[in-house]
Design a protein around this motif. Structure first.
Motif, PDB file in Angstrom:
ATOM      1  N   ALA A 144      48.580  19.095 -13.194  1.00  0.00           N
ATOM      2  CA  ALA A 144      48.210  19.540 -14.185  1.00  0.00           C
ATOM      3  C   ALA A 144      48.774  20.931 -15.110  1.00  0.00           C
ATOM      4  CB  ALA A 144      46.660  20.173 -13.483  1.00  0.00           C
ATOM      5  N   THR A 145      49.916  21.881 -14.149  1.00  0.00           N
ATOM      6  CA  THR A 145      50.204  23.532 -14.807  1.00  0.00           C
ATOM      7  C   THR A 145      51.218  23.443 -15.328  1.00  0.00           C
ATOM      8  OG1 THR A 145      50.253  24.346 -12.727  1.00  0.00           O
ATOM      9  CG2 THR A 145      48.228  24.664 -13.619  1.00  0.00           C
ATOM     10  N   MET A 146      51.669  22.209 -15.306  1.00  0.00           N
ATOM     11  CA  MET A 146      53.164  21.954 -15.366  1.00  0.00           C
ATOM     12  C   MET A 146      53.077  20.451 -16.737  1.00  0.00           C
ATOM     13  SD  MET A 146      55.307  21.749 -11.564  1.00  0.00           S
ATOM     14  CE  MET A 146      53.886  20.658 -10.643  1.00  0.00           C
ATOM     15  N   PRO A 147      53.929  20.811 -17.757  1.00  0.00           N
ATOM     16  CA  PRO A 147      53.790  20.175 -18.950  1.00  0.00           C
ATOM     17  C   PRO A 147      55.317  19.197 -18.219  1.00  0.00           C
ATOM     18  CG  PRO A 147      53.676  22.227 -19.396  1.00  0.00           C
ATOM     19  CD  PRO A 147      54.136  21.967 -17.655  1.00  0.00           C
ATOM     20  N   LEU A 148      55.211  18.206 -18.151  1.00  0.00           N
ATOM     21  CA  LEU A 148      56.190  17.525 -17.542  1.00  0.00           C
ATOM     22  C   LEU A 148      56.555  16.393 -18.837  1.00  0.00           C
ATOM     23  CD1 LEU A 148      55.140  16.106 -13.947  1.00  0.00           C
ATOM     24  CD2 LEU A 148      56.130  18.139 -14.763  1.00  0.00           C
ATOM     25  N   PRO A 149      58.275  16.594 -19.380  1.00  0.00           N
ATOM     26  CA  PRO A 149      59.089  15.931 -20.028  1.00  0.00           C
ATOM     27  C   PRO A 149      58.668  13.991 -19.223  1.00  0.00           C
ATOM     28  CG  PRO A 149      60.077  17.539 -20.041  1.00  0.00           C
ATOM     29  CD  PRO A 149      58.880  17.868 -18.759  1.00  0.00           C
ATOM     30  N   TYR A 150      58.962  13.202 -20.460  1.00  0.00           N
ATOM     31  CA  TYR A 150      58.877  11.902 -19.744  1.00  0.00           C
ATOM     32  C   TYR A 150      56.875  12.186 -19.149  1.00  0.00           C
ATOM     33  CZ  TYR A 150      63.120  13.176 -20.417  1.00  0.00           C
ATOM     34  OH  TYR A 150      64.685  13.476 -21.134  1.00  0.00           O
ATOM     35  N   LYS A 151      56.283  12.907 -18.945  1.00  0.00           N
ATOM     36  CA  LYS A 151      54.782  12.447 -18.443  1.00  0.00           C
ATOM     37  C   LYS A 151      54.141  12.691 -19.407  1.00  0.00           C
ATOM     38  CE  LYS A 151      54.131  11.057 -14.253  1.00  0.00           C
ATOM     39  NZ  LYS A 151      54.330  11.893 -12.873  1.00  0.00           N
ATOM     40  N   ALA A 152      54.593  13.271 -21.199  1.00  0.00           N
ATOM     41  CA  ALA A 152      53.589  13.598 -21.545  1.00  0.00           C
ATOM     42  C   ALA A 152      52.372  13.986 -21.841  1.00  0.00           C
ATOM     43  CB  ALA A 152      54.332  14.454 -22.813  1.00  0.00           C
ATOM     44  N   VAL A 153      51.676  13.104 -21.824  1.00  0.00           N
ATOM     45  CA  VAL A 153      50.698  12.517 -22.556  1.00  0.00           C
ATOM     46  C   VAL A 153      49.887  12.850 -20.646  1.00  0.00           C
ATOM     47  CG1 VAL A 153      48.935  10.714 -23.231  1.00  0.00           C
ATOM     48  CG2 VAL A 153      51.109  11.045 -24.244  1.00  0.00           C
ATOM     49  N   TYR A 154      50.234  11.978 -20.117  1.00  0.00           N
ATOM     50  CA  TYR A 154      49.457  12.123 -18.991  1.00  0.00           C
ATOM     51  C   TYR A 154      49.301  13.617 -17.927  1.00  0.00           C
ATOM     52  CZ  TYR A 154      48.933  12.001 -13.525  1.00  0.00           C
ATOM     53  OH  TYR A 154      48.359  11.821 -12.284  1.00  0.00           O
ATOM     54  N   THR A 155      50.128  14.206 -17.965  1.00  0.00           N
ATOM     55  CA  THR A 155      50.254  15.899 -17.702  1.00  0.00           C
ATOM     56  C   THR A 155      49.344  16.169 -18.201  1.00  0.00           C
ATOM     57  OG1 THR A 155      52.717  16.475 -18.573  1.00  0.00           O
ATOM     58  CG2 THR A 155      52.339  16.174 -16.563  1.00  0.00           C
ATOM     59  N   GLY A 156      49.233  15.831 -19.867  1.00  0.00           N
ATOM     60  CA  GLY A 156      48.158  16.329 -20.882  1.00  0.00           C
ATOM     61  C   GLY A 156      46.627  16.719 -20.520  1.00  0.00           C
ATOM     62  N   THR A 157      46.227  15.263 -20.063  1.00  0.00           N
ATOM     63  CA  THR A 157      44.789  15.244 -19.298  1.00  0.00           C
ATOM     64  C   THR A 157      44.371  15.712 -18.164  1.00  0.00           C
ATOM     65  OG1 THR A 157      46.059  12.818 -18.085  1.00  0.00           O
ATOM     66  CG2 THR A 157      45.688  12.505 -20.339  1.00  0.00           C
ATOM     67  N   LYS A 158      46.075  15.715 -17.839  1.00  0.00           N
ATOM     68  CA  LYS A 158      45.134  16.219 -16.255  1.00  0.00           C
ATOM     69  C   LYS A 158      45.485  17.970 -16.563  1.00  0.00           C
ATOM     70  CE  LYS A 158      45.142  12.897 -13.584  1.00  0.00           C
ATOM     71  NZ  LYS A 158      43.974  12.138 -13.207  1.00  0.00           N
ATOM     72  N   ASN A 159      45.860  18.848 -17.765  1.00  0.00           N
ATOM     73  CA  ASN A 159      45.420  19.748 -17.744  1.00  0.00           C
ATOM     74  C   ASN A 159      45.157  19.915 -18.647  1.00  0.00           C
ATOM     75  OD1 ASN A 159      46.266  21.710 -20.121  1.00  0.00           O
ATOM     76  ND2 ASN A 159      47.495  22.985 -18.226  1.00  0.00           N
ATOM     77  N   PHE A 160      44.350  19.184 -18.841  1.00  0.00           N
ATOM     78  CA  PHE A 160      42.757  19.209 -19.669  1.00  0.00           C
ATOM     79  C   PHE A 160      42.133  19.218 -18.871  1.00  0.00           C
ATOM     80  CE2 PHE A 160      38.485  17.118 -20.275  1.00  0.00           C
ATOM     81  CZ  PHE A 160      37.977  17.930 -22.126  1.00  0.00           C
ATOM     82  N   LEU A 161      41.675  17.948 -17.833  1.00  0.00           N
ATOM     83  CA  LEU A 161      40.796  18.274 -16.553  1.00  0.00           C
ATOM     84  C   LEU A 161      40.385  19.614 -15.794  1.00  0.00           C
ATOM     85  CD1 LEU A 161      41.156  14.401 -15.236  1.00  0.00           C
ATOM     86  CD2 LEU A 161      39.300  15.966 -16.190  1.00  0.00           C
ATOM     87  N   TYR A 162      42.303  20.269 -15.440  1.00  0.00           N
ATOM     88  CA  TYR A 162      41.919  21.518 -14.949  1.00  0.00           C
ATOM     89  C   TYR A 162      41.060  22.397 -15.527  1.00  0.00           C
ATOM     90  CZ  TYR A 162      44.479  25.090 -12.493  1.00  0.00           C
ATOM     91  OH  TYR A 162      44.600  26.016 -11.638  1.00  0.00           O
ATOM     92  N   ALA A 163      41.974  22.539 -17.164  1.00  0.00           N
ATOM     93  CA  ALA A 163      41.178  23.620 -18.258  1.00  0.00           C
ATOM     94  C   ALA A 163      39.628  23.278 -17.803  1.00  0.00           C
ATOM     95  CB  ALA A 163      41.377  23.903 -19.423  1.00  0.00           C
ATOM     96  N   PHE A 164      38.868  21.959 -18.216  1.00  0.00           N
ATOM     97  CA  PHE A 164      37.964  21.670 -18.470  1.00  0.00           C
ATOM     98  C   PHE A 164      37.112  22.072 -17.288  1.00  0.00           C
ATOM     99  CE2 PHE A 164      34.550  18.826 -17.645  1.00  0.00           C
ATOM    100  CZ  PHE A 164      33.385  19.633 -19.239  1.00  0.00           C
ATOM    101  N   ALA A 165      37.288  22.012 -15.956  1.00  0.00           N
ATOM    102  CA  ALA A 165      36.317  22.449 -14.457  1.00  0.00           C
ATOM    103  C   ALA A 165      36.888  23.415 -13.996  1.00  0.00           C
ATOM    104  CB  ALA A 165      37.772  21.768 -13.623  1.00  0.00           C
ATOM    105  N   LEU A 166      37.690  23.917 -14.554  1.00  0.00           N
ATOM    106  CA  LEU A 166      37.428  25.655 -14.484  1.00  0.00           C
ATOM    107  C   LEU A 166      36.851  26.618 -14.974  1.00  0.00           C
ATOM    108  CD1 LEU A 166      41.287  26.840 -14.010  1.00  0.00           C
ATOM    109  CD2 LEU A 166      39.477  26.451 -12.082  1.00  0.00           C
ATOM    110  N   ALA A 167      36.477  26.022 -16.419  1.00  0.00           N
ATOM    111  CA  ALA A 167      35.861  26.591 -17.178  1.00  0.00           C
ATOM    112  C   ALA A 167      34.471  26.567 -16.658  1.00  0.00           C
ATOM    113  CB  ALA A 167      35.777  26.433 -18.526  1.00  0.00           C
ATOM    114  N   ILE A 168      33.863  25.169 -16.803  1.00  0.00           N
ATOM    115  CA  ILE A 168      31.872  24.676 -16.644  1.00  0.00           C
ATOM    116  C   ILE A 168      31.675  24.851 -15.877  1.00  0.00           C
ATOM    117  CG2 ILE A 168      32.501  23.034 -17.941  1.00  0.00           C
ATOM    118  CD1 ILE A 168      32.095  21.507 -15.155  1.00  0.00           C
ATOM    119  N   ARG A 169      32.829  25.541 -14.167  1.00  0.00           N
ATOM    120  CA  ARG A 169      32.577  25.485 -13.738  1.00  0.00           C
ATOM    121  C   ARG A 169      31.747  27.266 -13.776  1.00  0.00           C
ATOM    122  NH1 ARG A 169      34.120  26.353  -7.526  1.00  0.00           N
ATOM    123  NH2 ARG A 169      34.009  27.883  -6.103  1.00  0.00           N
ATOM    124  N   GLU A 170      32.501  28.157 -14.128  1.00  0.00           N
ATOM    125  CA  GLU A 170      32.058  29.392 -14.153  1.00  0.00           C
ATOM    126  C   GLU A 170      30.335  29.291 -14.948  1.00  0.00           C
ATOM    127  OE1 GLU A 170      33.010  32.584 -13.995  1.00  0.00           O
ATOM    128  OE2 GLU A 170      34.341  31.067 -12.704  1.00  0.00           O
TER     129      GLU A 170
END
Length: 263
Positions: A144-170
Motif C-alpha cells: 500500500a505504501t510502495m507504488p509497484l511498477p508492473y502492479k500499478a493499478v493494484y497497488t494504487g487501489t491498496k494505497n487508496f484503502l490505506y489512506a481512506f481507512a486511516l482518514a475515517i479512523r480519525e
C-alpha cells in the motif's frame, strides 16, 4: 436480552476472508459471508457451522456491480441482521505492463477493491456506530505504501484503502467504532498467487504466509482496535526500512525487484 450481532465479511468464501471467518467463528461470532456465486460460498458457510456451531448466512453477489453495496445492505435489513463488524476483504490484482491488461479489467479492479468498500462502509457505518463494540477492517497490503511498477493499478487501489481507512479512523475516534487496516505480504490463496510466488523466487517465498496464519494475527489486532496490522516480522522490517529510502532510489529498487512481473 442482548441483540444478536453479526460480522459481515466480503470475499468470505476462500483465502484470507474465509480464514478470518473461521477465526471469528472460533470466538463465537455470528457471520454473514458475501462473495461471488462460484459454488464455494455455501460450502464455506456449512463448514464453519459444522466446526464452530455459530450462525452463518451467506449472500452470493458480484460486488463490482454499481448496485451491489445497496443490495447487501438491503439484504441485511430484510433479514433483520445487525452488523457490528464489517470486514472489507474482497479484492483482486493483476500484474504485468500497464498497457497489457484490458481497461475493463482495471475498472473491475477499482470497482471491487475500492468502490465496493467505500459503498459498504458508507451504508453500514450508521448501524455500526450504534454498537458498543463496532469494528471496521480494510484488507490492504504491505504494498500500500510502495507504488509497484508492473502492479500499478493494484497497488494504487491498496494505497487508496490505506489512506481512506486511516482518514475515517480519525473521523470516528470519538465514536465506539475502531477502524483497522490489514497490510499482509504475499499470501498463498489461489493458483494465480502460486504463479506470482514462483516468479518472485526465493526472496518472495521468505515473505509468503498462509491465510490461516494471517487471520490469527489479523483478528486479534482488529478486536484490539490496532490501527495498522502487518502480519509477520519480515514484512514489518521491510516496511520500516523502505520508509527511510529516498523516493528515487526506492522506485528504482522496486522496479528491479518486480521486473519479474513484467510478463
Amino acid at each position: 436480552m442482548h441483540e444478536t450481532t453479526y460480522a459481515l465479511i466480503t470475499g468470505g468464501s476462500a483465502g484470507i476472508g474465509k480464514a478470518m471467518a473461521m477465526e471469528l467463528a472460533r470466538r463465537k461470532y455470528n457471520l454473514l459471508l458475501v462473495a461471488l456465486d462460484d459454488g464455494l460460498l455455501p460450502l464455506a458457510a456449512q463448514e464453519i457451522r459444522d466446526r464452530h456451531g455459530v450462525t452463518v448466512d451467506c449472500l452470493s453477489i458480484d460486488l463490482t456491480l454499481e448496485s451491489a453495496p445497496a443490495q447487501v445492505h438491503a439484504w441485511c435489513r430484510k433479514k433483520g441482521y445487525t452488523v457490528n463488524m464489517l470486514i472489507n476483504n474482497a479484492g483482486f490484482g493483476r500484474s504485468g505492463l500497464f498497457e497489457d491488461t484490458a481497461l475493463d479489467e482495471y475498472y473491475r479492479m477499482i470497482e471491487l477493491n475500492n468502490r465496493a468498500a467505500v459503498g459498504l462502509t458508507y451504508l453500514f457505518l450508521p448501524g455500526i456506530t450504534r454498537q458498543a463494540d463496532g469494528r471496521i477492517l480494510f484488507v490492504s497490503s504491505m504494498e500500500a505504501t510502495m507504488p509497484l511498477p508492473y502492479k500499478a493499478v493494484y497497488t494504487g487501489t491498496k494505497n487508496f484503502l490505506y489512506a481512506f481507512a486511516l482518514a475515517i479512523r480519525e473521523e470516528l475516534k470519538r465514536t465506539p467504532v475502531q477502524v483497522s487496516i490489514l497490510c499482509p505480504g504475499p499470501v498463498l490463496t489461489n493458483e494465480e498467487g502460486k504463479k506470482r510466488l514462483k516468479a518472485q523466487g526465493k526472496g518472495g517465498q521468505l515473505l509468503v504466509m498462509m491465510p490461516e496464519a494471517v487471520a490469527r494475527i489479523a483478528v486479534p489486532g482488529m478486536l484490539r482496535g490496532q490501527r495498522v496490522i502487518i502480519p509477520g516480522t519480515l514484512p514489518i522490517l521491510i516496511n520500516i526500512f523502505m520508509g527511510f529510502v529516498p523516493l528515487g532510489i526506492k522506485m528504482s529498487l522496486l522496479e528491479r525487484v518486480f521486473r519479474v512481473y513484467k510478463k
